[in-house]
Motif scaffolding. Structure first.
Motif, PDB file in Angstrom:
ATOM      1  N   LEU A  82       0.795  -1.222   0.000  1.00  0.00           N
ATOM      2  CA  LEU A  82       0.000   0.000   0.000  1.00  0.00           C
ATOM      3  C   LEU A  82       0.832   1.280   0.000  1.00  0.00           C
ATOM      4  O   LEU A  82       0.375   2.324  -0.485  1.00  0.00           O
ATOM      5  CB  LEU A  82      -0.935   0.012   1.218  1.00  0.00           C
ATOM      6  CG  LEU A  82      -1.946  -1.139   1.279  1.00  0.00           C
ATOM      7  CD1 LEU A  82      -2.693  -1.116   2.599  1.00  0.00           C
ATOM      8  CD2 LEU A  82      -2.920  -1.052   0.103  1.00  0.00           C
ATOM      9  N   VAL A  83       2.047   1.229   0.559  1.00  0.00           N
ATOM     10  CA  VAL A  83       2.877   2.430   0.680  1.00  0.00           C
ATOM     11  C   VAL A  83       4.003   2.426  -0.349  1.00  0.00           C
ATOM     12  O   VAL A  83       4.192   3.390  -1.102  1.00  0.00           O
ATOM     13  CB  VAL A  83       3.446   2.575   2.109  1.00  0.00           C
ATOM     14  CG1 VAL A  83       4.321   3.828   2.215  1.00  0.00           C
ATOM     15  CG2 VAL A  83       2.312   2.644   3.124  1.00  0.00           C
ATOM     16  N   GLY A  84       4.783   1.343  -0.398  1.00  0.00           N
ATOM     17  CA  GLY A  84       5.871   1.286  -1.360  1.00  0.00           C
ATOM     18  C   GLY A  84       7.041   0.492  -0.829  1.00  0.00           C
ATOM     19  O   GLY A  84       6.962  -0.155   0.224  1.00  0.00           O
ATOM     20  N   PRO A  85       8.180   0.534  -1.525  1.00  0.00           N
ATOM     21  CA  PRO A  85       9.360  -0.222  -1.096  1.00  0.00           C
ATOM     22  C   PRO A  85       9.891   0.272   0.242  1.00  0.00           C
ATOM     23  O   PRO A  85       9.761   1.452   0.580  1.00  0.00           O
ATOM     24  CB  PRO A  85      10.369   0.025  -2.229  1.00  0.00           C
ATOM     25  CG  PRO A  85       9.905   1.275  -2.893  1.00  0.00           C
ATOM     26  CD  PRO A  85       8.418   1.295  -2.769  1.00  0.00           C
ATOM     27  N   THR A  86      10.494  -0.637   0.993  1.00  0.00           N
ATOM     28  CA  THR A  86      11.021  -0.287   2.309  1.00  0.00           C
ATOM     29  C   THR A  86      12.454   0.237   2.233  1.00  0.00           C
ATOM     30  O   THR A  86      12.955   0.805   3.201  1.00  0.00           O
ATOM     31  CB  THR A  86      10.972  -1.505   3.243  1.00  0.00           C
ATOM     32  OG1 THR A  86      11.739  -2.570   2.662  1.00  0.00           O
ATOM     33  CG2 THR A  86       9.537  -1.970   3.438  1.00  0.00           C
ATOM     34  N   HIS A  87      13.142   0.006   1.113  1.00  0.00           N
ATOM     35  CA  HIS A  87      14.477   0.551   0.865  1.00  0.00           C
ATOM     36  C   HIS A  87      14.420   1.289  -0.472  1.00  0.00           C
ATOM     37  O   HIS A  87      13.881   0.754  -1.443  1.00  0.00           O
ATOM     38  CB  HIS A  87      15.532  -0.560   0.797  1.00  0.00           C
ATOM     39  CG  HIS A  87      15.645  -1.378   2.040  1.00  0.00           C
ATOM     40  ND1 HIS A  87      14.778  -2.407   2.338  1.00  0.00           N
ATOM     41  CD2 HIS A  87      16.523  -1.331   3.065  1.00  0.00           C
ATOM     42  CE1 HIS A  87      15.117  -2.956   3.497  1.00  0.00           C
ATOM     43  NE2 HIS A  87      16.180  -2.322   3.953  1.00  0.00           N
ATOM     44  N   TRP A  88      14.969   2.475  -0.543  1.00  0.00           N
ATOM     45  CA  TRP A  88      14.833   3.252  -1.767  1.00  0.00           C
ATOM     46  C   TRP A  88      15.941   4.297  -1.888  1.00  0.00           C
ATOM     47  O   TRP A  88      16.642   4.605  -0.914  1.00  0.00           O
ATOM     48  CB  TRP A  88      13.472   3.943  -1.823  1.00  0.00           C
ATOM     49  CG  TRP A  88      13.040   4.585  -0.534  1.00  0.00           C
ATOM     50  CD1 TRP A  88      12.189   4.065   0.393  1.00  0.00           C
ATOM     51  CD2 TRP A  88      13.465   5.867  -0.014  1.00  0.00           C
ATOM     52  NE1 TRP A  88      12.047   4.933   1.460  1.00  0.00           N
ATOM     53  CE2 TRP A  88      12.813   6.042   1.230  1.00  0.00           C
ATOM     54  CE3 TRP A  88      14.299   6.866  -0.491  1.00  0.00           C
ATOM     55  CZ2 TRP A  88      12.990   7.184   1.999  1.00  0.00           C
ATOM     56  CZ3 TRP A  88      14.499   8.009   0.282  1.00  0.00           C
ATOM     57  CH2 TRP A  88      13.836   8.159   1.512  1.00  0.00           C
ATOM     58  N   THR A  89      16.082   4.816  -3.090  1.00  0.00           N
ATOM     59  CA  THR A  89      17.024   5.893  -3.388  1.00  0.00           C
ATOM     60  C   THR A  89      16.309   6.933  -4.236  1.00  0.00           C
ATOM     61  O   THR A  89      15.512   6.573  -5.109  1.00  0.00           O
ATOM     62  CB  THR A  89      18.246   5.363  -4.170  1.00  0.00           C
ATOM     63  OG1 THR A  89      18.845   4.300  -3.432  1.00  0.00           O
ATOM     64  CG2 THR A  89      19.276   6.462  -4.379  1.00  0.00           C
TER      65      THR A  89
END
Length: 282
Positions: free
Chosen positions: A101-108
């Motif tokens: 629902l929110v998105g990836p937990t690790h991102w750049t």
């Protein structure tokens, strides 16, 4: 001393980069105040930041409906938003709902010369967190790019915060992680977790904690608040803002020289005086 930090380069930005940092709304908690969250959304949309960072604890128990309720608020924020989960979001297998629902937990992300890297520090059903050695190489690689400002985002705090009691729910691998961030040339760490806004300086690394944005689960005389980071011509200014008005600068510094123009310090906590009969006891 003796030269620039790893990853440093001449600053070329001519425009202000504005990063709004919110944290710990705890949707679903009896202490969550919808009116505060609604007001912050209005203020963020008026501010028109380049990006909004949310450093976790969107929910109180990690239930799917709590995430759906959070998304209904988040969708009204017009600026791009990047979010990492908190320890409350990892309860009850909530990390599955976060990813869906929110998105990836690790991102750049890159915003006008600013490199942002977010990492999940939560562990299922426990308050303590960790990043883990298996993630260090990934973090280092993400910061191996030319950038005017390098910002790392996680939920748990890396350094103890005054007035929050025993440090039982920090990042368990904080020492190793801090060394990795310093070696990677990170300038600023953004985090939440303890509902207390505070800024630490460690070498040339600044660690800026945000308070809770919309919860009345507060310590002492702290109030719901959020931070706004402004970056221009190599200078960073971090302002604590209160919903419905008011605020103060909590840090102002120059990256290239390390010169610190201002850092707000909390007054020392007055210890309660013990009754005479108990004085001297240990």
């Amino acid at each position: 001393m003796g030269g620039p930090r790893p990853g440093w380069r001449r600053y070329t930005a001519t425009n202000v980069v504005t990063i709004a940092h919110i944290s710990d709304p705890h949707v679903g908690s009896p202490y969550f105040v919808p009116n505060l969250m609604n007001r912050v959304i209005v203020e963020l949309n008026e501010l028109e930041p380049d990006v909004v960072i949310c450093s976790g604890d969107l929910t109180n128990e990690g239930y799917r409906q709590e995430f759906k309720n959070w998304v209904a608020y988040a969708d009204r924020i017009r600026a791009p938003m990047y979010t990492v989960p908190g320890n409350h979001d990892a309860r009850n297998v909530g990390y599955l709902h976060f990813e869906e629902l929110v998105g990836p937990t690790h991102w750049t992300a890159d915003v006008k010369g600013v490199r942002l890297v977010g990492v999940d520090s939560s562990e299922p059903d426990i308050n303590e967190g960790q990043v883990g050695r298996e993630r260090y190489t990934w973090i280092h690689e993400r910061f191996e790019v030319p950038a005017d400002l390098k910002v790392f985002v996680l939920h748990h705090h890396l350094l103890p915060i005054p007035g929050t009691g025993r440090e039982r729910s920090t990042v368990m691998d904080a020492g190793d992680l801090l060394e990795e961030l310093i070696q990677s040339g990170v300038n600023i760490v953004l985090s939440g977790h303890k509902h207390v806004p505070y800024v630490w300086r460690l070498e040339d690394l600044y660690v800026a904690n945000a308070g809770t944005v919309a919860s009345l689960r507060l310590r002492g005389y702290t109030k719901p608040c959020y931070n706004v980071l402004e970056f221009e011509d190599g200078e960073v200014k971090i302002t604590r803002k209160y919903p419905f008005g008011g605020g103060s600068v909590i840090a102002h510094f120059r990256l290239s020289t390390g010169e610190q123009y201002h850092r707000e310090l909390e007054p020392p906590v007055q210890q309660r005086r013990l009754p005479a009969a108990h004085q001297g006891e240990s």
